[in-house]
Design a protein around this motif. Structure first.
Motif, PDB file in Angstrom:
ATOM      1  N   GLN A   1       0.813  -1.218   0.000  1.00 30.59           N
ATOM      2  CA  GLN A   1       0.000   0.000   0.000  1.00 30.59           C
ATOM      3  C   GLN A   1       0.844   1.264   0.000  1.00 30.59           C
ATOM      4  N   SER A   2       2.128   1.129   0.383  1.00 32.69           N
ATOM      5  CA  SER A   2       3.012   2.293   0.399  1.00 32.69           C
ATOM      6  C   SER A   2       4.467   1.828   0.336  1.00 32.69           C
ATOM      7  N   PRO A   3       5.359   2.733  -0.047  1.00 33.16           N
ATOM      8  CA  PRO A   3       6.785   2.387  -0.007  1.00 33.16           C
ATOM      9  C   PRO A   3       7.238   2.023   1.413  1.00 33.16           C
ATOM     10  N   ASP A   4       6.628   2.642   2.411  1.00 32.47           N
ATOM     11  CA  ASP A   4       6.965   2.303   3.797  1.00 32.47           C
ATOM     12  C   ASP A   4       6.658   0.842   4.093  1.00 32.47           C
ATOM     13  N   ASP A   5       5.570   0.323   3.522  1.00 33.50           N
ATOM     14  CA  ASP A   5       5.232  -1.089   3.730  1.00 33.50           C
ATOM     15  C   ASP A   5       6.288  -2.004   3.109  1.00 33.50           C
ATOM     16  N   VAL A   6       6.839  -1.592   1.971  1.00 27.09           N
ATOM     17  CA  VAL A   6       7.907  -2.374   1.332  1.00 27.09           C
ATOM     18  C   VAL A   6       9.109  -2.432   2.267  1.00 27.09           C
ATOM     19  N   LEU A   7       9.511  -1.276   2.771  1.00 27.31           N
ATOM     20  CA  LEU A   7      10.667  -1.221   3.659  1.00 27.31           C
ATOM     21  C   LEU A   7      10.410  -1.962   4.965  1.00 27.31           C
ATOM     22  N   ARG A   8       9.200  -1.877   5.464  1.00 28.83           N
ATOM     23  CA  ARG A   8       8.838  -2.579   6.707  1.00 28.83           C
ATOM     24  C   ARG A   8       8.987  -4.094   6.514  1.00 28.83           C
ATOM     25  N   ASP A   9       8.467  -4.605   5.397  1.00 26.30           N
ATOM     26  CA  ASP A   9       8.604  -6.037   5.116  1.00 26.30           C
ATOM     27  C   ASP A   9      10.069  -6.424   4.915  1.00 26.30           C
ATOM     28  N   ALA A  10      10.828  -5.558   4.277  1.00 26.03           N
ATOM     29  CA  ALA A  10      12.249  -5.841   4.061  1.00 26.03           C
ATOM     30  C   ALA A  10      12.976  -5.929   5.404  1.00 26.03           C
ATOM     31  N   MET A  11      12.665  -5.033   6.319  1.00 28.17           N
ATOM     32  CA  MET A  11      13.307  -5.054   7.636  1.00 28.17           C
ATOM     33  C   MET A  11      12.882  -6.287   8.434  1.00 28.17           C
ATOM     34  N   LYS A  12      11.627  -6.680   8.298  1.00 27.21           N
ATOM     35  CA  LYS A  12      11.170  -7.902   8.974  1.00 27.21           C
ATOM     36  C   LYS A  12      11.915  -9.110   8.433  1.00 27.21           C
ATOM     37  N   ALA A  13      12.117  -9.152   7.125  1.00 23.01           N
ATOM     38  CA  ALA A  13      12.843 -10.265   6.508  1.00 23.01           C
ATOM     39  C   ALA A  13      14.301 -10.278   6.978  1.00 23.01           C
ATOM     40  N   LEU A  14      14.893  -9.113   7.113  1.00 30.34           N
ATOM     41  CA  LEU A  14      16.261  -9.015   7.604  1.00 30.34           C
ATOM     42  C   LEU A  14      16.357  -9.494   9.051  1.00 30.34           C
ATOM     43  N   ASP A  15      15.381  -9.122   9.872  1.00 28.70           N
ATOM     44  CA  ASP A  15      15.342  -9.610  11.255  1.00 28.70           C
ATOM     45  C   ASP A  15      15.239 -11.130  11.292  1.00 28.70           C
ATOM     46  N   GLU A  16      14.403 -11.689  10.441  1.00 29.26           N
ATOM     47  CA  GLU A  16      14.241 -13.141  10.386  1.00 29.26           C
ATOM     48  C   GLU A  16      15.551 -13.811   9.957  1.00 29.26           C
ATOM     49  N   LEU A  17      16.224 -13.238   8.985  1.00 26.29           N
ATOM     50  CA  LEU A  17      17.509 -13.768   8.535  1.00 26.29           C
ATOM     51  C   LEU A  17      18.535 -13.734   9.658  1.00 26.29           C
ATOM     52  N   ASP A  18      18.583 -12.630  10.397  1.00 25.08           N
ATOM     53  CA  ASP A  18      19.501 -12.523  11.531  1.00 25.08           C
ATOM     54  C   ASP A  18      19.194 -13.572  12.597  1.00 25.08           C
ATOM     55  N   ARG A  19      17.922 -13.787  12.876  1.00 22.83           N
ATOM     56  CA  ARG A  19      17.543 -14.804  13.870  1.00 22.83           C
ATOM     57  C   ARG A  19      17.959 -16.197  13.405  1.00 22.83           C
ATOM     58  N   GLU A  20      17.793 -16.477  12.120  1.00 26.05           N
ATOM     59  CA  GLU A  20      18.165 -17.784  11.587  1.00 26.05           C
ATOM     60  C   GLU A  20      19.682 -17.977  11.635  1.00 26.05           C
ATOM     61  N   LYS A  21      20.445 -16.942  11.305  1.00 27.44           N
ATOM     62  CA  LYS A  21      21.901 -17.030  11.391  1.00 27.44           C
ATOM     63  C   LYS A  21      22.331 -17.316  12.828  1.00 27.44           C
ATOM     64  N   LEU A  22      21.731 -16.634  13.787  1.00 23.45           N
ATOM     65  CA  LEU A  22      22.055 -16.847  15.186  1.00 23.45           C
ATOM     66  C   LEU A  22      21.687 -18.266  15.612  1.00 23.45           C
ATOM     67  N   ARG A  23      20.530 -18.746  15.166  1.00 28.37           N
ATOM     68  CA  ARG A  23      20.106 -20.108  15.512  1.00 28.37           C
ATOM     69  C   ARG A  23      21.105 -21.130  14.974  1.00 28.37           C
ATOM     70  N   LEU A  24      21.535 -20.951  13.721  1.00 27.56           N
ATOM     71  CA  LEU A  24      22.496 -21.879  13.123  1.00 27.56           C
ATOM     72  C   LEU A  24      23.847 -21.822  13.837  1.00 27.56           C
ATOM     73  N   PHE A  25      24.271 -20.622  14.220  1.00 22.37           N
ATOM     74  CA  PHE A  25      25.519 -20.464  14.953  1.00 22.37           C
ATOM     75  C   PHE A  25      25.431 -21.180  16.301  1.00 22.37           C
TER      76      PHE A  25
END
Length: 87
Positions: free
Chosen positions: A23-47
């Motif tokens: 609905q907005s460019p902010d929503d794109v960035l919000r989803d991108a940041m959520k995906a980055l947080d998820e990636l960071d959590r997965e990296k930490l879990r694997l470590f």
């Protein structure tokens, strides 16, 4: 917080927004940041899982100390081979 977005990132955001999914460019960035947080959590879990496995293997006597002299010798051999390949 104001931030000047680099052109390449702005183009990615604009392209995602243009799909009509967001609905907005902010929503794109919000989803991108959520995906980055998820990636960071997965990296930490694997470590953490890798560390857990290493500790268990050590406890069971399945690991051995590093042979630092052997490692240094291999590094020196690789550096020498690389340098000789450049000449």
């Amino acid at each position: 917080m104001q931030y000047d977005v680099p052109l390449d990132i702005q183009q990615w955001v604009d392209a995602r927004f243009a799909t009509g999914v967001y609905q907005s460019p902010d929503d794109v960035l919000r989803d991108a940041m959520k995906a980055l947080d998820e990636l960071d959590r997965e990296k930490l879990r694997l470590f953490q899982e890798g560390n857990r496995i290493a500790m268990e293997q050590s406890r069971l006597g399945l690991s051995r100390p590093l042979d630092l002299d052997a490692i240094l010798k291999r590094v020196e051999e690789r550096v020498s081979a690389y340098q000789n390949g450049l000449k």
